[in-house]
Structures are given as structure tokens and as C-alpha cells.
Design an enzyme around this catalytic site. Structure first.
Site, short mmCIF file in Angstrom:
data_model
loop_
_atom_site.label_atom_id
_atom_site.label_comp_id
_atom_site.label_asym_id
_atom_site.label_seq_id
_atom_site.Cartn_x
_atom_site.Cartn_y
_atom_site.Cartn_z
N HIS A 84 0.83 -1.22 0.00
CA HIS A 84 0.00 0.00 0.00
C HIS A 84 0.86 1.26 0.00
CE1 HIS A 84 -4.10 1.61 1.53
NE2 HIS A 84 -3.44 2.59 0.98
N HIS A 86 -5.53 -1.14 5.66
CA HIS A 86 -5.38 -0.37 6.92
C HIS A 86 -6.49 -0.56 7.95
CE1 HIS A 86 -7.84 2.15 4.34
NE2 HIS A 86 -6.82 2.68 3.71
N HIS A 124 -10.78 -0.19 0.79
CA HIS A 124 -10.63 0.91 1.74
C HIS A 124 -11.96 0.96 2.49
CE1 HIS A 124 -9.45 5.20 2.82
NE2 HIS A 124 -10.73 5.16 3.12
N ASN A 155 -4.85 5.80 -7.15
CA ASN A 155 -5.45 7.14 -7.10
C ASN A 155 -4.48 8.24 -7.54
OD1 ASN A 155 -3.91 6.93 -4.73
ND2 ASN A 155 -5.35 8.11 -3.49
N ASP A 186 0.66 2.47 3.78
CA ASP A 186 -0.23 3.58 3.39
C ASP A 186 0.57 4.89 3.29
OD1 ASP A 186 -2.46 4.91 2.52
OD2 ASP A 186 -3.50 4.90 4.44
N ASP A 242 -8.63 2.59 -3.45
CA ASP A 242 -8.15 3.17 -2.18
C ASP A 242 -8.20 4.69 -2.17
OD1 ASP A 242 -6.98 2.74 0.50
OD2 ASP A 242 -5.54 4.12 -0.36
N ASN A 262 -6.80 8.84 6.86
CA ASN A 262 -7.96 7.96 6.68
C ASN A 262 -7.51 6.52 6.57
OD1 ASN A 262 -10.23 9.60 6.74
ND2 ASN A 262 -9.98 10.21 4.60
#
Ligand code: DOR
Ligand code: ZN
Length: 424
Positions: A54, A229, A175, A88, A302, A148, A275
Site C-alpha cells: 500500500h 489499513h 478501503h 489514485n 499507506d 483506495d 484515513n
């Protein structure tokens, strides 16, 4: 390239041995010639190169925040030999061409293997499936799909995505954060903290309800779900139930959720906006336990670099996310090894072997044995340092560990036999 003989490293806690690197692979150390370069690794631990499920690289589109070059250099410093690049970006990785482009950017940067994650829906719009099959069958061989940053909230679409990826053994990485359970402005954990700060919060249930639904969709479709996550104790309970049922579900935890709590948010510092949000300490404790007993399968960073002008705002308006690649192993050692929760063997599984299995990577997370690719992270288990965000290879400075003393473990990283990072 000259052979490299690494002597005396403890192989993932299984005892000291030598490692011979020849032409990008491990070879029998007994074959080392007299002209081989030598690296004395006595007292160090050798792990298979870490694999991050991630990572947000911001290229293409936001090269002011991170590029493949800066992001994979940060990865190498953190001991990673492979990172999965989230979809993203701008444009979104939602076509075979976009996925191939991301893979090519990674090859050009050359500090770690970059594996593109494909978007589940076109433009991350949550409405129409992206070209999942074409991405899977392209040269980029995409196996992990994720929107995500956004939750796939539509259950029917999630079901169709799961049915689709089953054909090529893909996985949907969710997510899990249901925006319908929180206002659009939610920016911290819902509880005492959100009340005191006067900020709208995310209830823990916004995560666990999505995970519970996805467990049942995984069961219904016989397909694989991966939970990004995990941040709550309730999600851990759901995962425990799912695994007892034999559902094909895996989960990751981010380092920041293993150590930081809502206390950090009390000063309204947007560095700590992320987040899913930081949670109270009882959740942190549940996450550590779950990672120790394998209910949570893997650690994933993340890593979410943000440029100053996106992060330096009032808490409610700032971009969510924090850096993680360079400090991930440090936090795992601090929270899991130094507290006797994980052995080094287990650290290797949670940070390399299992993430590589989840992403179906054939050349990563392999045992440190002759014939295998020479992906190695050399670790000094005792070194410590104060984190300085200005020493980072990342182009961004949203580092939640700045000024904190942590382990400073990574001595060297070898990817396909090549040193991608060496401390001195
Ligand atoms: O805090 C976050 N930042 N969470 C996400 O899921 C996305 C990420 C980002 O892209 O900045
Ligand atoms: Zn996410």
C-alpha cells in the site's frame, strides 16, 4: 558485477549464516571466490526484502508530492524491494495502458520493483467497473485492485468486481470506510475526541460494517478480499469470525495505527490527519494483538505523501495521509519486537512473505536460499535515532514521526542483487 559475500547475518532469526549474491540471485556461499567483495554482517539480521502492499506514489499527476524516483528511494531506505502503487493518481490507473505506464515509470526509477494496483471502478467513481480483465492480462499483470482513498460502497458492484477477478486469482483491496455513516466533513475518530475538538468524526462502525459485508461477499463469490489499513477492534473481531469460517480474506495494518492514538490529534496538527483516522489506545492494543496472532496478516505503510499546500490547512480541510515507507520497520520493531509480540521470523512473514503472497508476486518474499532472487534487507536490531523529516528521500514532509526517537534498523537493501540503499 562482482560477487558479494555477506557473512554472519542471522537469517530472519533462524541463526547466523552466509549469503552469496551472484548475478542478482543467491548462490551457495561455499562457491564464493577469493575475489568476492565481503560484507561483515555479524550482529545483523537478514530479512527477505520488504514488500509494501500500500504505497501512494503521486506520479503521474502530482510530481510535486512524490515521484517514482523519490518514492522508491524512500522505499529502499525503508528496506523495501517492492511496492504496490495505489491507483489514485492523475490520471487514475484504471486501464491497461495506465497500468503499463506506472510499471514503466517504476522500472525507470529503478530503486525498487513497482507493481501497479488497478482501480476497481473507472476514475474511482464507484459506479462502473474499470478494465479489470485487460489490466490483469496486460504486461503489467495486475492482480490487486483497489479504489483506495474511496470505499467501494455499492454492494452489487463489489460483488461483480469479486466475481470478475476470481478468473485470474485477483484480489479486491477494500478501503473500508463507509462515507454514508459519516458526514462528508468527517476527519477524526468519532468519540470523546471529536466532541472535544468540535470536529465531525468517523464512527468505528463505518469500517467494521463494510468489512462484515465484504466477508459475506467473499464467501458468496468464493473470491479474495483484502482489507486495507485495519484501524478498529471491531474490525479485528469481524476478521476473526471470517477466518474461523474459512473465508478468503486477508488484512493489513499501517504502522501509524500500531503506535499513534487520538491523543496526537489534540493539537489540531494536520500531520496526524489520516484515513482511516487514528483511534483510542484500546484499538491500538487490539491491532497489535491481531498482528501478533495472525488475524491481521501483514503490515502495509499507506505511505501518503502530500505537498505543503495541501497539508498545511486547518485540520478539517487538510489532505489526509502521512509518510510511512522509511519508518515502517522501525515502528514494527518498537511495537511488536521490542515488546516480545513478534519473532524475527514472524516479522519476515508479516512484512515480506505474506504481502508477496497476497499480491501473487513470484520474485519477492522468497526464502533466503540459493537460486532465489537476491532481495535482502539487512537490519541492525539495536540501532536507534531521532527521526528528522528533512533527511527523508520523499519529496513530502508530512512525517508523523519527526522528532521522535525510534529504532533505526535498515543498514542495507539489495534488490535483485543490487544495493539500492547502504547506510554509509
Ligand atoms: O489518509 C489517506 N490518504 N488515506 C487514504 O486512503 C488515501 C491516502 C492518500 O491518497 O492520500
Ligand atoms: Zn486507504
Amino acid at each position: 558485477m562482482r560477487d558479494l559475500l555477506i557473512t554472519g547475518a542471522d537469517l530472519a532469526g533462524e541463526g547466523p549464516a552466509d549469503l552469496l549474491i551472484r548475478d542478482g540471485r543467491l548462490a551457495d556461499p561455499a562457491d564464493a571466490g577469493l575475489d568476492a567483495e565481503r560484507l561483515d554482517a555479524a550482529g545483523l539480521i537478514a530479512l527477505p526484502g520488504l514488500v509494501d502492499l500500500h504505497t501512494h506514489l503521486r506520479e503521474p499527476g502530482r510530481e510535486d508530492a512524490e515521484t517514482h524516483d523519490s518514492g522508491t528511494r524512500a522505499a529502499a531506505r525503508g528496506g523495501f524491494t517492492a511496492v504496490l502503487a495505489m491507483a489514485n493518481t492523475v490520471p487514475v490507473t484504471d486501464t491497461a495502458e495506465a497500468a503499463s505506464h506506472v510499471a514503466a515509470l517504476g522500472r525507470r526509477a529503478g530503486h525498487a520493483e513497482v507493481i501497479p494496483v488497478g482501480a476497481v471502478t473507472k476514475g474511482l467513481n464507484g459506479e462502473e467497473l474499470a478494465e479489470l480483465g485487460l489490466m490483469a492480462r496486460s504486461a503489467a499483470r495486475v492482480r490487486v485492485f483497489s479504489d483506495d482513498g474511496h470505499c467501494v460502497t455499492d454492494a452489487r458492484l463489489m460483488r461483480r468486481a469479486l466475481e470478475y477477478v476470481r478468473a485470474f486469482d485477483g484480489v479486491i483491496a477494500q478501503h473500508a470506510q463507509d462515507p454514508r455513516l459519516a458526514g462528508a466533513q468527517a476527519c477524526c475518530h468519532e468519540g470523546d475526541i471529536s466532541g472535544r475538538l468540535g470536529l465531525p468524526g468517523w464512527p468505528a462502525a463505518a469500517e467494521s460494517t463494510i468489512v462484515a459485508r465484504d466477508v459475506q461477499l467473499a464467501e458468496l463469490t468464493g473470491s479474495r478480499v483484502h482489507v486495507c489499513h485495519v484501524s478498529t477492534a471491531e474490525t479485528v473481531d469481524v476478521l476473526r469470525w471470517a477466518k474461523a469460517r474459512g473465508v478468503k480474506i486477508t488484512a493489513e495494518v499501517a504502522p501509524h495505527h500500531l503506535l499513534l492514538t487520538t491523543d496526537e490529534v489534540m493539537g489540531y496538527d494536520p500531520t496526524y490527519k489520516v484515513n482511516p483516522p487514528l483511534r483510542p489506545s484500546e484499538h491500538v492494543e487490539a491491532l497489535r494483538e491481531a498482528l501478533a496472532d495472525g488475524i491481521i496478516d501483514a503490515v502495509a505503510t499507506d505511505h501518503a505523501p502530500h505537498a505543503r499546500h495541501d497539508k498545511e490547512h486547518a485540520f478539517a480541510e487538510a489532505a489526509p495521509g502521512m509518510l510511512g515507507l522509511e519508518t515502517a520497520l522501525a515502528v514494527v520493531i518498537e511495537t511488536m519486537v521490542n515488546t516480545d509480540r513478534l519473532s524475527w521470523y514472524a516479522v519476515a512473514r508479516r512484512t515480506s512473505v505474506v504481502p508477496a503472497e497476497i499480491a501473487r508476486l513470484s520474485g519477492q518474499g522468497r526464502p533466503l536460499e540459493p537460486g532465489e532472487p537476491a532481495n535482502i534487507t539487512l537490519v541492525d536490531p539495536a540501532a536507534r535515532a531521532v527521526v528528522d523529516r528533512n533527511q527523508s528521500a520523499s519529496l513530502s514532509r508530512n512525517n508523523p514521526w519527526h522528532g521522535r526517537e525510534l529504532p533505526d534498523p535498515v543498514v542495507a537493501t539489495f534488490w535483485a542483487g543490487r544495493p539500492t540503499y547502504r547506510r554509509d
